[in-house]
Design a protein around this motif. Structure first.
Motif, short mmCIF file in Angstrom:
data_model
loop_
_atom_site.label_atom_id
_atom_site.label_comp_id
_atom_site.label_asym_id
_atom_site.label_seq_id
_atom_site.Cartn_x
_atom_site.Cartn_y
_atom_site.Cartn_z
N ASN A 1 -1.89 8.72 4.43
CA ASN A 1 -1.97 10.15 4.69
C ASN A 1 -1.75 10.37 6.18
O ASN A 1 -2.68 10.27 6.99
CB ASN A 1 -3.34 10.68 4.25
N VAL A 2 -0.51 10.67 6.56
CA VAL A 2 -0.20 10.84 7.99
C VAL A 2 -0.85 12.09 8.56
O VAL A 2 -1.06 12.18 9.77
CB VAL A 2 1.33 10.88 8.20
N PHE A 3 -1.16 13.06 7.71
CA PHE A 3 -1.83 14.26 8.20
C PHE A 3 -3.23 13.92 8.71
O PHE A 3 -3.67 14.45 9.74
CB PHE A 3 -1.92 15.30 7.08
N MET A 4 -3.91 13.04 8.01
CA MET A 4 -5.23 12.60 8.42
C MET A 4 -5.18 11.46 9.42
O MET A 4 -6.20 11.06 9.97
CB MET A 4 -6.05 12.17 7.20
N GLY A 5 -3.98 10.92 9.67
CA GLY A 5 -3.86 9.81 10.61
C GLY A 5 -4.29 8.47 10.06
O GLY A 5 -4.60 7.55 10.82
N GLU A 6 -4.27 8.34 8.74
CA GLU A 6 -4.69 7.09 8.10
C GLU A 6 -3.49 6.46 7.40
O GLU A 6 -3.06 6.91 6.34
CB GLU A 6 -5.82 7.35 7.08
N THR A 7 -2.93 5.40 7.99
CA THR A 7 -1.81 4.68 7.38
C THR A 7 -2.09 3.19 7.42
O THR A 7 -2.80 2.69 8.30
CB THR A 7 -0.49 4.98 8.10
N VAL A 8 -1.52 2.48 6.46
CA VAL A 8 -1.69 1.03 6.38
C VAL A 8 -0.33 0.41 6.09
O VAL A 8 0.59 1.07 5.59
CB VAL A 8 -2.70 0.62 5.28
N GLU A 9 -0.20 -0.87 6.42
CA GLU A 9 1.00 -1.63 6.10
C GLU A 9 0.75 -2.48 4.87
O GLU A 9 -0.35 -3.01 4.69
CB GLU A 9 1.43 -2.50 7.28
N GLN A 10 1.77 -2.62 4.06
CA GLN A 10 1.64 -3.41 2.84
C GLN A 10 2.96 -4.10 2.54
O GLN A 10 4.04 -3.51 2.71
CB GLN A 10 1.24 -2.53 1.65
N ASP A 11 2.89 -5.35 2.10
CA ASP A 11 4.06 -6.11 1.70
C ASP A 11 4.11 -6.20 0.18
O ASP A 11 3.10 -6.49 -0.47
CB ASP A 11 4.01 -7.53 2.28
N ILE A 12 5.28 -5.94 -0.38
CA ILE A 12 5.46 -6.08 -1.82
C ILE A 12 6.60 -7.06 -2.08
O ILE A 12 7.67 -6.97 -1.48
CB ILE A 12 5.75 -4.73 -2.50
N GLU A 13 6.34 -8.02 -2.95
CA GLU A 13 7.35 -9.01 -3.28
C GLU A 13 8.28 -8.44 -4.35
O GLU A 13 7.84 -7.79 -5.30
CB GLU A 13 6.69 -10.29 -3.78
N VAL A 14 9.57 -8.72 -4.19
CA VAL A 14 10.55 -8.19 -5.13
C VAL A 14 11.65 -9.22 -5.35
O VAL A 14 12.23 -9.74 -4.40
CB VAL A 14 11.14 -6.86 -4.61
N PRO A 15 11.92 -9.57 -6.60
CA PRO A 15 13.06 -10.45 -6.88
C PRO A 15 14.36 -9.65 -6.82
O PRO A 15 14.42 -8.51 -7.27
CB PRO A 15 12.77 -10.94 -8.31
N LEU A 16 15.39 -10.24 -6.26
CA LEU A 16 16.65 -9.55 -6.06
C LEU A 16 17.67 -10.04 -7.08
O LEU A 16 18.23 -11.14 -6.95
CB LEU A 16 17.16 -9.78 -4.64
#
Length: 335
Positions: free
Chosen positions: A96-111
């Motif tokens: 929620n960028v309005f509240m200033g709360e962001t996190v990073e996350q990695d997601i694995e994906v087969p190509l």
């Protein structure tokens, strides 16, 4: 750490095979050594080629969602090459960028080759605001796990989490008359928050509360007070939003949204002023309908409404004008 472990194991096997080749002088070990070198080269080259043919997109279910409702965001990775890869990781920043709360996350994906792979992320926000999902880069690791490369992929989308407009607080229009624009001194009477514009004869269907009793007694006929609705006047509201607590900020927005809906229902337009943290300036917009009021709220979210200089800027625009302050303490009438 895992990459170094794979490198160590591969080098160990190559050296072991080389030792066997030196000791036994066998063609099989020579072929194995050549195959290991060739496979490693092709493995690395294929990853370097593959990353040039990748693209990422983010798809949200709609522009707006209510609070506490789970919705699904889809991250699509398109592979336009014929090279498959199982070790792909998309790095996201969301929150929620309005509240200033962001996190990073990695997601694995087969190509998959010449195909689009979609990853679904269920999200839910307990606070109003602007939930943004943004891809930063995709990291590719070769089949052997020895080589790693990355590519910047910029894709983003967002969804506004809108207020429900439900509050237990009750509002009285007369309590906020000092925030009316174009009115310096008023004495509001009646529940419709209006002034008397003229007195006329009674028409069947007129409210009994609007009957002018003294004049009716003098004229010996029913006379009523015709009231001027406040649609030509505006209530000035200033938003001062503290974001130190998400719950408090959310409550402030919910109260403000309910108050605005109440005013519009009673045919009272309002002008909202707020400070934009994104553009570093004061913003103001007027709403005369429920749809316009919702649009104002969305602009509050997208421009990152905050606290800094909101009241000071308003006072410079409207010197001496009364207004209603929406803040953590509630709705306060200011002179």
């Amino acid at each position: 750490m895992r990459k170094f472990k794979n490198i160590f194991e591969y080098v160990f096997l190559f050296c072991l095979n080389g030792l066997m080749l030196w000791y036994f002088r066998g063609y099989l070990n020579l072929l194995i050594a050549a195959a290991m070198i060739l496979f490693l080269v092709l493995d690395i080259i294929s990853v370097l080629i593959l990353k040039r043919y990748l693209s990422v997109s983010v798809v949200v279910p709609g522009e707006q969602m209510p609070k506490n409702i789970t919705f699904v965001v889809r991250v699509n990775v398109r592979n336009d090459s014929v090279i498959p890869l199982t070790n792909g990781v998309v790095r996201l920043r969301m929150g929620n960028v309005f509240m200033g709360e962001t996190v990073e996350q990695d997601i694995e994906v087969p190509l998959k080759p010449l195909d689009v792979t979609g990853i679904e992320l269920p999200l839910c926000s307990a606070c109003v605001g602007d939930v943004e999902i943004r891809t930063k880069k995709i990291v590719l690791t070769d089949f052997l796990g020895l080589f790693e490369t990355e590519r910047d992929v910029f894709a983003e989308d967002h969804v506004f989490i809108v207020p429900r407009g439900e509050t237990e607080q009750e509002f009285s229009l007369n309590a906020f008359e000092k925030g009316m624009n174009e009115v310096e001194e008023t004495q509001m009477k009646g529940s419709d928050f209006s002034d008397v514009s003229q007195i006329r004869e009674y028409i069947p269907g007129d409210a009994i509360k609007n009957i002018h009793w003294k004049l009716s007694a003098k004229k010996d006929m029913w006379m009523v007070k015709e009231r001027l609705q406040m649609s030509s006047q505006k209530l000035l509201v200033v938003l001062r939003l503290e974001k130190s607590s998400e719950e408090a900020a959310d409550h402030t927005i919910e109260t403000l949204y309910s108050f605005g809906g109440f005013l519009i229902t009673n045919h009272v337009p309002l002008t909202l002023c707020w400070w934009s943290d994104k553009f570093r300036e004061i913003r103001q917009e007027t709403a005369e309908s429920s749809a316009e009021w919702l649009d104002v709220m969305l602009h509050v979210f997208s421009t990152r409404a905050g606290n800094e200089m909101a009241e000071q800027q308003f006072r410079s625009l409207y010197p001496g004008q009364g207004y209603v302050l929406a803040c953590e303490e509630g709705l306060l009438v200011k002179e």
